[in-house]
Write an enzyme that holds these catalytic residues in place. Structure first.
Site, PDB file in Angstrom:
ATOM      1  N   HIS A  87      -6.476  -6.360   1.851  1.00 39.98           N
ATOM      2  CA  HIS A  87      -5.215  -5.245   2.543  1.00 39.98           C
ATOM      3  C   HIS A  87      -4.784  -6.221   3.593  1.00 39.98           C
ATOM      4  O   HIS A  87      -5.958  -7.414   4.434  1.00 39.98           O
ATOM      5  CB  HIS A  87      -5.746  -3.549   3.752  1.00 39.98           C
ATOM      6  CG  HIS A  87      -6.332  -2.615   3.783  1.00 39.98           C
ATOM      7  ND1 HIS A  87      -5.982  -1.649   2.853  1.00 39.98           N
ATOM      8  CD2 HIS A  87      -8.013  -2.999   2.577  1.00 39.98           C
ATOM      9  CE1 HIS A  87      -6.365  -0.859   2.161  1.00 39.98           C
ATOM     10  NE2 HIS A  87      -7.563  -1.229   2.221  1.00 39.98           N
ATOM     11  N   HIS A  95     -10.491  -5.576  -3.195  1.00 39.43           N
ATOM     12  CA  HIS A  95      -8.915  -5.788  -2.465  1.00 39.43           C
ATOM     13  C   HIS A  95      -9.253  -6.404  -1.124  1.00 39.43           C
ATOM     14  O   HIS A  95      -9.794  -5.530  -0.637  1.00 39.43           O
ATOM     15  CB  HIS A  95      -7.990  -4.504  -2.792  1.00 39.43           C
ATOM     16  CG  HIS A  95      -8.415  -3.010  -2.217  1.00 39.43           C
ATOM     17  ND1 HIS A  95      -9.550  -2.264  -3.159  1.00 39.43           N
ATOM     18  CD2 HIS A  95      -7.883  -2.473  -0.605  1.00 39.43           C
ATOM     19  CE1 HIS A  95     -10.292  -1.413  -2.689  1.00 39.43           C
ATOM     20  NE2 HIS A  95      -9.910  -1.902  -1.164  1.00 39.43           N
ATOM     21  N   GLY A 123     -15.817   2.823   3.265  1.00 38.31           N
ATOM     22  CA  GLY A 123     -14.557   3.329   3.707  1.00 38.31           C
ATOM     23  C   GLY A 123     -14.186   3.306   2.246  1.00 38.31           C
ATOM     24  O   GLY A 123     -12.725   3.711   2.647  1.00 38.31           O
ATOM     25  N   HIS A 154     -11.376  -7.846 -12.950  1.00 37.10           N
ATOM     26  CA  HIS A 154     -12.077  -6.813 -12.173  1.00 37.10           C
ATOM     27  C   HIS A 154     -13.494  -7.087 -11.572  1.00 37.10           C
ATOM     28  O   HIS A 154     -14.531  -6.829 -12.339  1.00 37.10           O
ATOM     29  CB  HIS A 154     -12.161  -5.610 -12.939  1.00 37.10           C
ATOM     30  CG  HIS A 154     -12.749  -4.305 -12.441  1.00 37.10           C
ATOM     31  ND1 HIS A 154     -12.012  -3.383 -12.213  1.00 37.10           N
ATOM     32  CD2 HIS A 154     -14.380  -3.767 -12.169  1.00 37.10           C
ATOM     33  CE1 HIS A 154     -12.647  -2.178 -11.277  1.00 37.10           C
ATOM     34  NE2 HIS A 154     -14.154  -2.316 -11.387  1.00 37.10           N
ATOM     35  N   HIS A 166     -12.078  -1.556  -7.274  1.00 35.65           N
ATOM     36  CA  HIS A 166     -11.221  -2.652  -7.396  1.00 35.65           C
ATOM     37  C   HIS A 166     -11.041  -3.895  -5.764  1.00 35.65           C
ATOM     38  O   HIS A 166     -10.819  -3.036  -5.825  1.00 35.65           O
ATOM     39  CB  HIS A 166     -10.384  -3.153  -8.366  1.00 35.65           C
ATOM     40  CG  HIS A 166      -9.837  -3.791  -9.584  1.00 35.65           C
ATOM     41  ND1 HIS A 166      -9.706  -4.199 -10.186  1.00 35.65           N
ATOM     42  CD2 HIS A 166      -9.109  -5.391  -8.299  1.00 35.65           C
ATOM     43  CE1 HIS A 166      -8.965  -5.288 -10.448  1.00 35.65           C
ATOM     44  NE2 HIS A 166      -8.792  -5.913  -9.957  1.00 35.65           N
ATOM     45  N   ASP A 213       0.827  -1.573  -0.092  1.00 36.81           N
ATOM     46  CA  ASP A 213       0.114  -0.404   0.022  1.00 36.81           C
ATOM     47  C   ASP A 213       1.209   1.091   0.267  1.00 36.81           C
ATOM     48  O   ASP A 213       1.722   1.051   0.504  1.00 36.81           O
ATOM     49  CB  ASP A 213      -0.765  -0.198   1.241  1.00 36.81           C
ATOM     50  CG  ASP A 213      -1.958   0.757   0.668  1.00 36.81           C
ATOM     51  OD1 ASP A 213      -2.951   0.486   0.733  1.00 36.81           O
ATOM     52  OD2 ASP A 213      -2.254   2.078   1.184  1.00 36.81           O
TER      53      ASP A 213
HETATM   54  P1  AMP Z   1      -9.545   1.154   0.548  1.00 40.66           P
HETATM   55  O1  AMP Z   1     -10.109   2.224   0.978  1.00 40.66           O
HETATM   56  O2  AMP Z   1      -9.920   0.064   0.659  1.00 40.66           O
HETATM   57  O3  AMP Z   1     -10.266   1.202  -1.407  1.00 40.66           O
HETATM   58  O4  AMP Z   1      -7.814   1.042   0.063  1.00 40.66           O
HETATM   59  C1  AMP Z   1      -7.884   0.935  -1.460  1.00 40.66           C
HETATM   60  C2  AMP Z   1      -5.787   1.470  -0.827  1.00 40.66           C
HETATM   61  O5  AMP Z   1      -5.702   1.671  -2.540  1.00 40.66           O
HETATM   62  C3  AMP Z   1      -5.441   2.461  -0.050  1.00 40.66           C
HETATM   63  O6  AMP Z   1      -4.548   2.270   1.856  1.00 40.66           O
HETATM   64  C4  AMP Z   1      -4.492   3.894  -1.516  1.00 40.66           C
HETATM   65  O7  AMP Z   1      -3.571   3.559   0.090  1.00 40.66           O
HETATM   66  C5  AMP Z   1      -4.155   2.543  -1.303  1.00 40.66           C
HETATM   67  N1  AMP Z   1      -3.369   2.780  -2.797  1.00 40.66           N
HETATM   68  C6  AMP Z   1      -3.777   3.583  -4.086  1.00 40.66           C
HETATM   69  N2  AMP Z   1      -3.156   3.965  -4.505  1.00 40.66           N
HETATM   70  C7  AMP Z   1      -2.449   3.419  -5.031  1.00 40.66           C
HETATM   71  C8  AMP Z   1      -0.894   3.223  -5.268  1.00 40.66           C
HETATM   72  N3  AMP Z   1      -0.702   3.285  -6.215  1.00 40.66           N
HETATM   73  N4  AMP Z   1       0.102   1.944  -5.179  1.00 40.66           N
HETATM   74  C9  AMP Z   1      -0.050   1.071  -3.662  1.00 40.66           C
HETATM   75  N5  AMP Z   1      -1.323   1.108  -3.164  1.00 40.66           N
HETATM   76  C10 AMP Z   1      -2.391   2.392  -3.384  1.00 40.66           C
HETATM   77 ZN    ZN Z   2     -10.285  -2.758 -11.972  1.00 37.78          ZN
END
Ligand code: AMP
Ligand code: ZN
Length: 120
Positions: free
Chosen positions: A108, A106, A99, A53, A104, A37
């Site tokens: 954490h 994911h 939040g 996706h 897409h 992240d």
């Molecule tokens: P969410 O808020 O659960 O949708 O998580 C999205 C995550 O993507 C956040 O923790 C961001 O810090 C992370 N994020 C956004 N852009 C990037 C990037 N270019 N590379 C890596 N992580 C990213």
């Molecule tokens: Zn996507």
């Protein structure tokens, strides 16, 4: 550089999987991709995404459940690889109230410090 099934032009994580936007790769196989992240909330903060996706957990169905199950095996493998022997947290935010900022799917992986306390 990987192929993304069901690629969405305006999706940040589709672009990351494809290699159009750089990322710090942690793990990759034919079905999923994991990277650090960019704004880590813990000493280890890794995101695991399917290479197709899917918008969020709200779009998990019988048709893609095997892929999601595979991702969870990868989560366990990455946690081991990262040395998270004391435990860790797996989070997937869904929609505005959850939040979610990147639409897409994911997961954490957060670890490397004590995360006990508030869940949300
Ligand atoms: P969410 O808020 O659960 O949708 O998580 C999205 C995550 O993507 C956040 O923790 C961001 O810090 C992370 N994020 C956004 N852009 C990037 C990037 N270019 N590379 C890596 N992580 C990213
Ligand atoms: Zn996507």
């Amino acid at each position: 550089m990987s192929d993304v099934l069901n690629y969405h032009d305006d999706c940040l994580f589709c672009k990351i999987i494809k290699g159009d936007i750089p990322s710090a790769k942690v793990y990759e196989d034919e079905r999923c991709y994991a990277f650090r992240d960019i704004n880590p909330q813990a000493p280890t903060h890794v995101l695991v995404v399917p290479k197709t996706h899917i918008g969020s957990c709200a779009e998990i169905t019988g048709d893609n459940a095997a892929l999601v199950a595979h991702i969870f095996t990868v989560v366990a493998r990455i946690a081991q690889q990262e040395g998270l022997t004391g435990g860790y947290r797996v989070v997937s935010n869904v929609g505005p109230d959850g939040g979610q900022t990147v639409p897409h799917l994911h997961f954490h992986i957060l670890g490397g410090r004590s995360l006990s306390g508030q869940m949300g």
